[in-house]
Design a protein around this motif. Structure first.
Motif, PDB file in Angstrom:
ATOM      1  N   LEU A   8      10.495  -1.997  -5.266  1.00  0.00           N
ATOM      2  CA  LEU A   8       9.158  -3.106  -5.944  1.00  0.00           C
ATOM      3  C   LEU A   8       9.077  -3.023  -7.473  1.00  0.00           C
ATOM      4  CD1 LEU A   8       6.573  -3.345  -4.812  1.00  0.00           C
ATOM      5  CD2 LEU A   8       6.027  -0.982  -4.733  1.00  0.00           C
ATOM      6  N   VAL A  66       2.913   1.614  -0.199  1.00  0.00           N
ATOM      7  CA  VAL A  66       3.994   1.143   0.147  1.00  0.00           C
ATOM      8  C   VAL A  66       5.037   1.733   0.986  1.00  0.00           C
ATOM      9  CG1 VAL A  66       6.444   0.303  -0.933  1.00  0.00           C
ATOM     10  CG2 VAL A  66       4.142  -0.655  -2.158  1.00  0.00           C
ATOM     11  N   VAL A  96       1.347  -6.230  -2.086  1.00  0.00           N
ATOM     12  CA  VAL A  96       0.986  -5.017  -3.120  1.00  0.00           C
ATOM     13  C   VAL A  96      -0.313  -4.710  -3.189  1.00  0.00           C
ATOM     14  CG1 VAL A  96       1.489  -3.323  -4.669  1.00  0.00           C
ATOM     15  CG2 VAL A  96       2.972  -4.207  -3.879  1.00  0.00           C
ATOM     16  N   VAL A 155      11.434   1.164   2.808  1.00  0.00           N
ATOM     17  CA  VAL A 155      11.065   0.063   1.570  1.00  0.00           C
ATOM     18  C   VAL A 155      11.300  -1.167   1.208  1.00  0.00           C
ATOM     19  CG1 VAL A 155       9.783   0.128  -0.579  1.00  0.00           C
ATOM     20  CG2 VAL A 155       9.426   1.932   0.820  1.00  0.00           C
TER      21      VAL A 155
END
Length: 647
Positions: free
Chosen positions: A18, A92, A311, A149
């Motif tokens: 991310l 997340v 997101v 994730v």
């Protein structure tokens, strides 16, 4: 030191995609993102999941900028950013709970960390975890979360379709600088190990001798092909890029954009002479050759955009509850455009990640940095963010095959608006004439200075020495004191030269240098209470590069400048049509008022006791103290300026 290193590794063990995919945003390091505490004081709830004050403090402490102040406007900003980033991490992680991560996967990652950091011993492992505020089970849970994730993001990005031909072509058209061939030259070289021989060969070349023949007879490299830099094709050398030559040699050769012969260039114990027969400037590759690279670049942009949208969707639907009032933050919409709100935390993230801002933090008091950020940095950042938030709507309205994150789309729109900008020969000529200093080669010389107590002695030495023998020995014998100044250049107002101004003028601007052997002698000038004469060798007069040599460089620079101006104006016009609302000043005013109200007031000094009136003075002091106490809870008087934070 060993345990400290291990702790740092544990706190930053796995790369969170991310952060990589959204690198334009400021994000604390990975260890702080996932926290180092499993238990603590509840501070927030994110969709029902508790975030502790200890976790938030870990985020704040992990980044020097965020932990540099503990009061005032900047502290309020940084707390807003810490909470926003921790909330994002929680969202997340929650969104990845559907990803299966086996115990074997976790064990493999933990084993890798232990082996890489020499923590295979159980006690060493436990000690390192304790220093990080972790248990083995907590570390394994964090590892599991991070793996989940990563895999979630990989799955999201894998589902993104590759770039279409239209998208790749548009990217290629708007980014020609990304598809340039390297400049190349067609040429030959002579390489020898003796400098005197090299200078002799150069003199022969400049007298008209055949370069290829001299190379074949003397060069230690490529003599079998007459010194040709590239293999021969139909009797001519193939072009080569600059990397084919040693650094210093390549710089000298590729400066000859109109062809020619370099001076003798020393490099690696050898001496080079290069003849440039033809200079081939950089050129844009045809789309057929560049297509694969364009597809790769656009596909990455599409993946980054998918991640950004994911997101954003998580944050839009999040339910945040504040449990600990100390971690209550304000994150208002600092602007709105095209139905989207720009959160204040986005502004703070950009400011905190600015290198100049970080440098300022270590140089001036925090309250001054805050004012500079509020008056200069934040307004600029908000305008950039408005452009970014508006960009997807503009692209959609115009049905352009542009993709990417918000900021990438804004940059692409600016490039689209400037796609037809051209640079004329007149533009190049004008820039050259207005910026002649940029193309000036400064004068230089190697100087030895002989200083005499008597002017007559200095004049006699200048007149009598003919350059035979050693200058130092001759000047010393004549009563002078010699200083080797080495290679020097004329001084400027910004950078004074190493020579006395009078001697500098005698070397570089005077017309009466007298030839002496391989060099020249300057006129005698007074330096302080003594008289100096300079022995000058390797003198090079200042010169302006011809327009022909710098034309391509100027054209590129002017084109970039014009495209930037036209592109910015185009984007500004399109964004303005969406009627954006900028609330920055209101947000900053509200923050300043809120922070001032929360800042403890400095008590005023007590009234002095007047002689003969001790009782009255004591009563007045008590009254003042009561008034101040009341004022701290309900006074509307302006707050004092916060003191600089202790570092």
């Amino acid at each position: 030191m060993k345990n400290k290193k291990a702790v740092n590794v544990l706190l930053g063990v796995l790369a969170l995609l991310l952060v990589v995919g959204m690198a334009y945003q400021f994000t604390p390091n990975l260890g702080s993102m996932f926290g180092s505490q499993t238990k603590g004081t509840p501070a927030l709830k994110v969709n029902g999941q508790t975030v502790t004050a200890e976790e938030l403090e870990a985020v704040r402490r992990s980044v020097p900028v965020l932990s540099s102040v503990d009061s005032g406007l900047l502290a309020d900003d940084f707390k807003t950013l810490v909470v926003a980033q921790k909330v994002r991490q929680a969202l997340v992680t929650q969104a990845a709970t559907d990803i299966d991560v086996s115990r074997a996967d976790v064990n493999a990652e933990v084993k890798k960390v232990r082996e890489q950091n020499n923590l295979t011993d159980n006690k060493a492992w436990t000690d390192a975890l304790q220093q990080a505020g972790l248990t083995d089970s907590a570390f394994r849970q964090q590892t599991r979360d991070q793996l989940a994730v990563n895999r979630k993001i990989e799955a999201l990005q894998k589902a993104v379709p590759p770039a279409t031909d239209a998208e790749a072509r548009m990217y290629y058209d708007l980014n020609p600088q990304g598809f340039q061939t390297d400049a190349r030259i067609v040429g030959r070289e002579i390489v020898v190990s003796d400098e005197a021989k090299a200078k002799s060969l150069l003199a022969q070349v400049r007298s008209g001798a055949d370069f290829a023949q001299l190379a074949g007879q003397n060069s230690t490299e490529f003599k079998d092909r007459g010194g040709a830099l590239g293999p021969l094709e139909n009797g001519s050398p193939r072009p080569v890029a600059q990397v084919a030559l040693p650094s210093e040699v390549g710089t000298a050769a590729f400066a000859l954009t109109q062809g020619g012969v370099t001076d003798v260039v020393p490099s690696g114990g050898k001496f080079y002479i290069v003849k440039v027969e033809k200079y081939l400037p950089p050129a844009t590759k045809p789309f057929a050759q560049a297509r694969a690279d364009a597809v790769t670049a656009v596909t990455k942009q599409k993946k980054d955009a998918a991640l950004e949208q994911w997101v954003t969707g998580l944050e839009r639907g999040a339910k945040i509850e504040v449990i600990d009032p100390n971690w209550k933050t304000e994150n208002p919409a600092v602007a709105s455009v095209a139905g989207q709100n720009v959160p204040y935390s986005d502004v703070v993230a950009q400011v905190a990640g600015n290198e100049q801002f970080a440098n300022l933090m270590g140089q001036v008091p925090a309250e001054q940095v805050a004012q500079l950020a509020n008056s200069i940095l934040k307004p600029q950042v908000v305008e950039q963010l408005i452009d970014g938030y508006a960009a997807p709507t503009i692209v959609g309205q115009k049905k352009l095959p542009l993709v990417g994150t918000r900021q990438e789309l804004a940059a692409a729109l600016a490039a689209y608006g400037a796609r037809d900008v051209k640079v004329s020969d007149a533009d190049v000529q004008k820039f050259y004439l207005q910026n002649a200093k940029l193309f000036e080669t400064p004068a230089s010389a190697t100087v030895s200075e002989a200083s005499f107590a008597d002017r007559a002695a200095a004049l006699a030495f200048r007149q009598g020495w003919n350059g035979q023998g050693d200058f130092v020995a001759a000047a010393s014998k004549a009563g002078g004191t010699v200083s080797e100044r080495g290679e020097v250049q004329p001084g400027t107002p910004e950078a004074p030269g190493t020579l006395n101004p009078a001697l500098e003028a005698a070397v570089f601007t005077a017309k009466d240098l007298r030839t002496a052997g391989e060099g020249s002698l300057s006129d005698v000038v007074k330096v302080g209470n003594r008289y100096s004469v300079a022995y000058v060798t390797d003198l090079k007069r200042a010169a302006v590069q011809p327009l022909a040599e710098v034309r391509d460089r100027i054209r590129e620079q002017v084109l970039a400048q014009k495209r930037g101006e036209v592109g910015h104006a185009y984007l500004a016009k399109e964004v303005a049509a969406l009627k954006p609302v900028n609330n920055l000043q209101k947000v900053l005013a509200a923050q300043e008022k809120r922070v001032a109200a929360a800042t403890p007031k400095t008590p005023a000094p007590a009234n002095p006791v007047t002689p003969g009136g001790a009782g009255q003075g004591s009563a007045e002091q008590g009254s003042t103290g009561a008034g101040q106490s009341s004022g701290q809870t309900g006074s509307s008087a302006p707050a004092t300026t916060p003191e600089p934070a202790t570092r």
